[in-house]
Write an enzyme that holds these catalytic residues in place. Structure first.
Site, PDB file in Angstrom:
ATOM      1  N   ASP A   8      47.365  54.915  45.917  1.00  0.00           N
ATOM      2  CA  ASP A   8      46.337  53.875  46.022  1.00  0.00           C
ATOM      3  C   ASP A   8      46.930  52.471  46.089  1.00  0.00           C
ATOM      4  OD1 ASP A   8      44.477  55.878  45.821  1.00  0.00           O
ATOM      5  OD2 ASP A   8      43.856  55.413  43.784  1.00  0.00           O
ATOM      6  N   HIS A   9      47.964  52.219  45.279  1.00  0.00           N
ATOM      7  CA  HIS A   9      48.482  50.854  45.189  1.00  0.00           C
ATOM      8  C   HIS A   9      49.276  50.436  46.419  1.00  0.00           C
ATOM      9  CE1 HIS A   9      47.098  49.578  41.206  1.00  0.00           C
ATOM     10  NE2 HIS A   9      47.074  50.875  40.961  1.00  0.00           N
ATOM     11  N   ARG A  17      46.333  41.661  52.548  1.00  0.00           N
ATOM     12  CA  ARG A  17      46.438  40.842  53.763  1.00  0.00           C
ATOM     13  C   ARG A  17      45.606  41.393  54.916  1.00  0.00           C
ATOM     14  NH1 ARG A  17      47.520  37.130  51.281  1.00  0.00           N
ATOM     15  NH2 ARG A  17      49.449  35.908  51.187  1.00  0.00           N
ATOM     16  N   HIS A  41      42.415  57.798  45.877  1.00  0.00           N
ATOM     17  CA  HIS A  41      41.065  57.470  45.412  1.00  0.00           C
ATOM     18  C   HIS A  41      40.347  56.671  46.498  1.00  0.00           C
ATOM     19  CE1 HIS A  41      38.437  55.785  41.869  1.00  0.00           C
ATOM     20  NE2 HIS A  41      37.709  56.223  42.891  1.00  0.00           N
ATOM     21  N   HIS A  48      40.229  49.731  48.666  1.00  0.00           N
ATOM     22  CA  HIS A  48      41.647  50.055  48.883  1.00  0.00           C
ATOM     23  C   HIS A  48      41.775  51.071  50.017  1.00  0.00           C
ATOM     24  CE1 HIS A  48      41.791  49.059  44.328  1.00  0.00           C
ATOM     25  NE2 HIS A  48      41.947  47.966  45.028  1.00  0.00           N
ATOM     26  N   GLU A  68      40.354  61.657  44.785  1.00  0.00           N
ATOM     27  CA  GLU A  68      39.573  61.166  43.658  1.00  0.00           C
ATOM     28  C   GLU A  68      38.359  60.425  44.205  1.00  0.00           C
ATOM     29  OE1 GLU A  68      43.128  60.367  40.395  1.00  0.00           O
ATOM     30  OE2 GLU A  68      42.271  58.673  41.506  1.00  0.00           O
ATOM     31  N   THR A  98      40.489  49.303  37.432  1.00  0.00           N
ATOM     32  CA  THR A  98      40.947  50.686  37.504  1.00  0.00           C
ATOM     33  C   THR A  98      39.952  51.544  36.742  1.00  0.00           C
ATOM     34  OG1 THR A  98      42.822  52.166  37.090  1.00  0.00           O
ATOM     35  CG2 THR A  98      42.391  50.462  35.441  1.00  0.00           C
ATOM     36  N   HIS A 210      46.663  58.520  34.044  1.00  0.00           N
ATOM     37  CA  HIS A 210      46.143  57.172  33.833  1.00  0.00           C
ATOM     38  C   HIS A 210      47.071  56.403  32.891  1.00  0.00           C
ATOM     39  CE1 HIS A 210      42.995  54.233  34.634  1.00  0.00           C
ATOM     40  NE2 HIS A 210      43.252  53.759  33.430  1.00  0.00           N
ATOM     41  N   GLY A 211      47.705  55.407  33.445  1.00  0.00           N
ATOM     42  CA  GLY A 211      48.577  54.544  32.661  1.00  0.00           C
ATOM     43  C   GLY A 211      49.946  55.119  32.351  1.00  0.00           C
ATOM     44  N   GLY A 232      50.562  56.786  39.626  1.00  0.00           N
ATOM     45  CA  GLY A 232      50.559  55.935  40.805  1.00  0.00           C
ATOM     46  C   GLY A 232      51.153  54.559  40.596  1.00  0.00           C
TER      47      GLY A 232
END
Length: 262
Positions: A8-9, A17, A41, A48, A68, A98, A210-211, A232
């Protein structure tokens, strides 16, 4: 233990951009080659990842794809059309940065959505808070997989073992003394172990996510009932300095070392 690489990131960086760089499909190829699964996700607001990202990744990547998504008819219909290997149902709030918590298992549409996906030969996972009640409900709902939300564990680990409490990213609710935080941390880790065991006893496959990062993952890997981690942001953050391939391989090595040494 398998590693699902959440890309995702990479999409976050692209959307900053509104251009075609970095190429999410290229990231998916790297994740497919060096990880065990691609996790993506697709949010309701498409902030995203986009529909075409999911379509291209499913079309061109051979690795399992874990989509997701929220209980949103449009995205669920997209899943039914494109048929990823798995759909992980997650909660979603438009204003959140998130995913903030586990899925509400009392949602009126949940059971019907699970049945539709499974009838299309799509495995269903539920992203849940680590509670025995939610695990039992997941079994009743006939999900095949659960993913335990490790966010609270990760936040406590950060508060204890990093300088985050002295930065602008400190969480007010974790502003206690070290002794109290240590007690809470140990309790949360024990709870994750208990929940993973309960899920396995009920015949559910258990993932976690998560995290999770390069510092806090080691204790999670020791929980033998967890078969998969979805990670991620920390991998993508590390890849800025080392490259995506090396960042994935480094995480894979951590998982392998912890598993084989215990």
């Amino acid at each position: 233990m398998l590693l699902g690489v959440n890309i995702d990131h990479i999409a976050v960086l692209r959307q900053a951009r509104m251009v075609n760089d970095p190429d999410l499909l290229e990231a998916a190829f790297i994740a497919a080659k060096h990880g065990d699964q691609i996790t993506l996700h697709v949010r309701e607001d498409r902030r995203h990842a986009q529909d075409f990202d999911l379509e291209n990744i499913i079309k061109f990547c051979k690795s399992p794809i874990n989509l997701e998504c929220a209980l949103n008819d449009e995205i669920l219909n997209l899943a039914l059309k494109l048929k990823p290997h798995r759909v992980t149902l997650v909660p979603e709030k438009r204003e959140e940065l998130t995913t903030e918590g586990g899925l509400c298992l009392n949602h009126a549409k949940l059971k019907q959505s699970i049945e539709k996906l499974q009838n299309a030969n799509i495995e269903v996972s539920l992203f849940i808070n680590p509670s025995l009640e939610d695990i039992e409900k997941s079994k009743i709902l006939k999900a095949q997989f659960i993913e335990l939300h490790t966010g609270h564990y990760a936040n406590l680990h950060n508060a204890l073992f990093s300088n985050i409490s002295h930065t602008a990213f400190a969480l007010k609710e974790l502003g206690q003394d070290k002794k109290t935080l240590q007690t809470q941390f140990e309790k949360e880790l024990q709870n994750l172990e208990l929940c993973a065991k309960k899920g396995t006893e009920l015949g559910l496959k258990v993932a976690a996510g998560h995290g999770l990062n390069y510092k806090n993952v080691k204790l999670i890997v020791k929980i033998k009932e967890i078969c998969e981690l979805n990670i991620g942001q920390s991998i993508v953050a590390r890849s800025v300095f080392t490259g995506l391939k090396n960042a994935i391989l480094e995480m894979k090595e951590l998982i392998k070392d912890e598993k084989t040494s215990h």
